[in-house]
Write a protein that holds these residues in place. Structure first.
Motif, mmCIF file in Angstrom:
data_model
loop_
_atom_site.group_PDB
_atom_site.id
_atom_site.type_symbol
_atom_site.label_atom_id
_atom_site.label_comp_id
_atom_site.label_asym_id
_atom_site.label_seq_id
_atom_site.Cartn_x
_atom_site.Cartn_y
_atom_site.Cartn_z
ATOM 1 N N ILE A 239 -0.417 -0.925 -13.364
ATOM 2 C CA ILE A 239 0.402 -1.089 -12.162
ATOM 3 C C ILE A 239 -0.290 -0.445 -10.966
ATOM 4 N N ALA A 240 -0.812 0.762 -11.162
ATOM 5 C CA ALA A 240 -1.497 1.460 -10.072
ATOM 6 C C ALA A 240 -2.672 0.624 -9.567
ATOM 7 N N ALA A 241 -3.448 0.067 -10.468
ATOM 8 C CA ALA A 241 -4.590 -0.757 -10.069
ATOM 9 C C ALA A 241 -4.131 -2.010 -9.324
ATOM 10 N N SER A 242 -3.047 -2.628 -9.791
ATOM 11 C CA SER A 242 -2.538 -3.851 -9.152
ATOM 12 C C SER A 242 -2.061 -3.608 -7.734
ATOM 13 N N PHE A 243 -1.426 -2.450 -7.490
ATOM 14 C CA PHE A 243 -0.863 -2.162 -6.175
ATOM 15 C C PHE A 243 -1.780 -1.307 -5.309
ATOM 16 N N GLY A 244 -2.909 -0.896 -5.853
ATOM 17 C CA GLY A 244 -3.837 -0.085 -5.077
ATOM 18 C C GLY A 244 -3.310 1.308 -4.779
ATOM 19 N N ILE A 245 -2.595 1.882 -5.742
ATOM 20 C CA ILE A 245 -2.058 3.231 -5.602
ATOM 21 C C ILE A 245 -2.545 4.064 -6.779
ATOM 22 N N SER A 246 -2.305 5.356 -6.720
ATOM 23 C CA SER A 246 -2.729 6.209 -7.831
ATOM 24 C C SER A 246 -1.730 6.087 -8.987
ATOM 25 N N THR A 247 -2.163 6.449 -10.157
ATOM 26 C CA THR A 247 -1.284 6.449 -11.315
ATOM 27 C C THR A 247 -0.133 7.428 -11.110
ATOM 28 N N ALA A 248 -0.416 8.565 -10.486
ATOM 29 C CA ALA A 248 0.636 9.559 -10.222
ATOM 30 C C ALA A 248 1.708 8.987 -9.290
#
Length: 151
Positions: free
Chosen positions: A25-34
Motif C-alpha cells: 500500500i505504501a508503495a502504491s500511494f507513495g507514502i512510508s509504511t509507517a
C-alpha cells in the motif's frame, strides 16, 4: 513530519478490501509504511468506537431462534509474535469469535486475541456464554467450546 497529499480514506479502503500488505500500500500511494500503518490504525480505532458491545448486539437481536457461535483465525502479517501462531491452521494470526443469528446475519465479532487461544478460553475471556445466558438466548457451537467434565 513531511506532508502528503494522500488522505487516509483510500489507504484504509485498500487495506480492508484487498488485504494488501502495508508495504504494498505504501508503495502504491507513495507514502512510508509507517504512514500507511497510522492511516489504517486510525480507521480501525474509529470503527471500534462505533462497534456495539456484546450485550448491545445480542439485545438488538429478536430472540425467536438460536444463535451460532464460532471462532476463526484471521491471518496476519506478524512475524513470530508470541502466542500468535496457531498450530490448528499452521499460520500466524488473531483469534476472532463470531456470533450470528440462525439466518446467518452477523451480530458481533469479538476483539482479537492471539491465534493460539483456544475457543473455549476466548469465549470465557469475552464472557460470551454468561452474556447469552443472562439474555436467555440459546447458542449453538461446535465441540471446541465444550468443557470436559471429570468422571
Amino acid at each position: 513530519m513531511p506532508t502528503t497529499s494522500v488522505r487516509p480514506g483510500p489507504v484504509h479502503l485498500v487495506y480492508l478490501r484487498k488485504h494488501d500488505t502495508l508495504e504494498q500500500i505504501a508503495a502504491s500511494f507513495g507514502i512510508s509504511t509507517a504512514t500507511a500503518w497510522r492511516y489504517v490504525n486510525h480507521t480501525i480505532e474509529q470503527l471500534a468506537i462505533h462497534a456495539p458491545s456484546l450485550t448491545e448486539a445480542l439485545t438488538s437481536h429478536h430472540a425467536d431462534g438460536y444463535l451460532l457461535l464460532d471462532g476463526t483465525v484471521a491471518e496476519s502479517d506478524r512475524v513470530a509474535a508470541a502466542g500468535h501462531y496457531c498450530g490448528k491452521v499452521h499460520r500466524e494470526g488473531m483469534n476472532l469469535q463470531v456470533i450470528t443469528a440462525e439466518d446467518g446475519k452477523l451480530l458481533w465479532i469479538s476483539p482479537a486475541l492471539p491465534a493460539g487461544t483456544h475457543a473455549v478460553t476466548a469465549a470465557r475471556k469475552h464472557a460470551i456464554v454468561n452474556t447469552c445466558a443472562q439474555q436467555d438466548l440459546e447458542v449453538l457451537a461446535d465441540k471446541g467450546y465444550v468443557v470436559p467434565t471429570a468422571l
